[in-house]
Write a protein that holds these residues in place. Sequence first.
Motif, PDB file in Angstrom:
ATOM      1  N   ILE A   1     -10.932  10.689  -4.208  1.00 40.15           N
ATOM      2  CA  ILE A   1     -11.393  10.386  -5.566  1.00 40.15           C
ATOM      3  C   ILE A   1     -12.894  10.665  -5.731  1.00 40.15           C
ATOM      4  O   ILE A   1     -13.481  10.362  -6.761  1.00 40.15           O
ATOM      5  N   TYR A  19       0.834  -1.202   0.000  1.00 40.68           N
ATOM      6  CA  TYR A  19       0.000   0.000   0.000  1.00 40.68           C
ATOM      7  C   TYR A  19       0.871   1.256   0.000  1.00 40.68           C
ATOM      8  O   TYR A  19       0.630   2.207  -0.750  1.00 40.68           O
ATOM      9  N   ALA A  47       2.331   2.003  -3.419  1.00 41.46           N
ATOM     10  CA  ALA A  47       1.412   2.165  -4.554  1.00 41.46           C
ATOM     11  C   ALA A  47       1.671   3.498  -5.247  1.00 41.46           C
ATOM     12  O   ALA A  47       1.866   4.532  -4.605  1.00 41.46           O
ATOM     13  N   ARG A  48       1.659   3.476  -6.577  1.00 47.35           N
ATOM     14  CA  ARG A  48       2.017   4.662  -7.365  1.00 47.35           C
ATOM     15  C   ARG A  48       0.790   5.483  -7.789  1.00 47.35           C
ATOM     16  O   ARG A  48       0.930   6.629  -8.197  1.00 47.35           O
ATOM     17  N   SER A  49      -0.379   4.912  -7.742  1.00 43.52           N
ATOM     18  CA  SER A  49      -1.582   5.619  -8.178  1.00 43.52           C
ATOM     19  C   SER A  49      -2.706   5.399  -7.171  1.00 43.52           C
ATOM     20  O   SER A  49      -2.622   4.522  -6.311  1.00 43.52           O
ATOM     21  N   GLU A  50      -3.766   6.210  -7.293  1.00 44.46           N
ATOM     22  CA  GLU A  50      -4.901   6.062  -6.389  1.00 44.46           C
ATOM     23  C   GLU A  50      -5.557   4.694  -6.546  1.00 44.46           C
ATOM     24  O   GLU A  50      -5.981   4.073  -5.574  1.00 44.46           O
ATOM     25  N   LYS A  51      -5.632   4.221  -7.790  1.00 45.11           N
ATOM     26  CA  LYS A  51      -6.243   2.909  -8.036  1.00 45.11           C
ATOM     27  C   LYS A  51      -5.439   1.807  -7.362  1.00 45.11           C
ATOM     28  O   LYS A  51      -6.000   0.924  -6.691  1.00 45.11           O
ATOM     29  N   GLU A  52      -4.121   1.858  -7.507  1.00 48.64           N
ATOM     30  CA  GLU A  52      -3.257   0.854  -6.871  1.00 48.64           C
ATOM     31  C   GLU A  52      -3.368   0.956  -5.351  1.00 48.64           C
ATOM     32  O   GLU A  52      -3.361  -0.066  -4.652  1.00 48.64           O
ATOM     33  N   SER A  53      -3.470   2.188  -4.839  1.00 46.38           N
ATOM     34  CA  SER A  53      -3.583   2.387  -3.391  1.00 46.38           C
ATOM     35  C   SER A  53      -4.858   1.749  -2.847  1.00 46.38           C
ATOM     36  O   SER A  53      -4.841   1.071  -1.823  1.00 46.38           O
TER      37      SER A  53
END
Length: 227
Positions: free
Chosen positions: A100, A63, A66-72
């Motif tokens: 988001i 977590y 994570a590089r993006s909001e989706k990955e997070s």
Amino acid sequence: QQHSVAEICLSQVRNTVGKDTVRFRTMLARCLESAGNVDSALKIYDAILTDNPSNLMALKRKYCLARSEKESVEALNAYLEQNMADTAGWNEMAKLRLAIGDYKAAAFALEEVVLGCPLDSPIHCQLAEVYATLGGAENLQLARKHMAQALELDSTNKRAMFGLVSVSKAFLDEISSQGKKKVVDEHDVEVAKELVKFGADILVKSYKGTRMYAAVQQVLKQPIEGL
């Protein structure tokens, strides 16, 4: 110099517990993170999770990396599936969802936070604001309840005072706009009216004697008119 010390420590751990142990692999991944080699660290965490999907350290680190909001969101979902009682994790999920604009999911996450921190006034206030943002009579009722709870827990919470007036008035406006389209519980309407008056009264009293007194009176004049 610090990396050299880390290499020495890693070597000692490997010789003691073995290179295939979770302890060594976790420490190696943390060192790779520190060196900026995130992809290699993620591969190690993925391998650890393949062996044990409930390894909380690996889930947390994924977590964090994570590089993006989706990955997070995906990484935090995976963590919470294994540790549903983590109040801090749900609070983090609420922040992500709010970032988001997913207010329905944010409300769900904050409800979980409330379960873990039922006496936290600011959390009740935040949850109420999310419900108010979602709108609709049912959500505004929930917002009203949580604002009232926030104020009961902390009678000096001015955000909750203003919020109680705002959401109660919004509920009345929503009911009024629906007209005869929906059956309304008159008791709920009367409660909302009393809460508007109550919230306005305690706000005016709390600002009495300050430079903001006249401004607060003016702001609260509109909500209480016609009640």
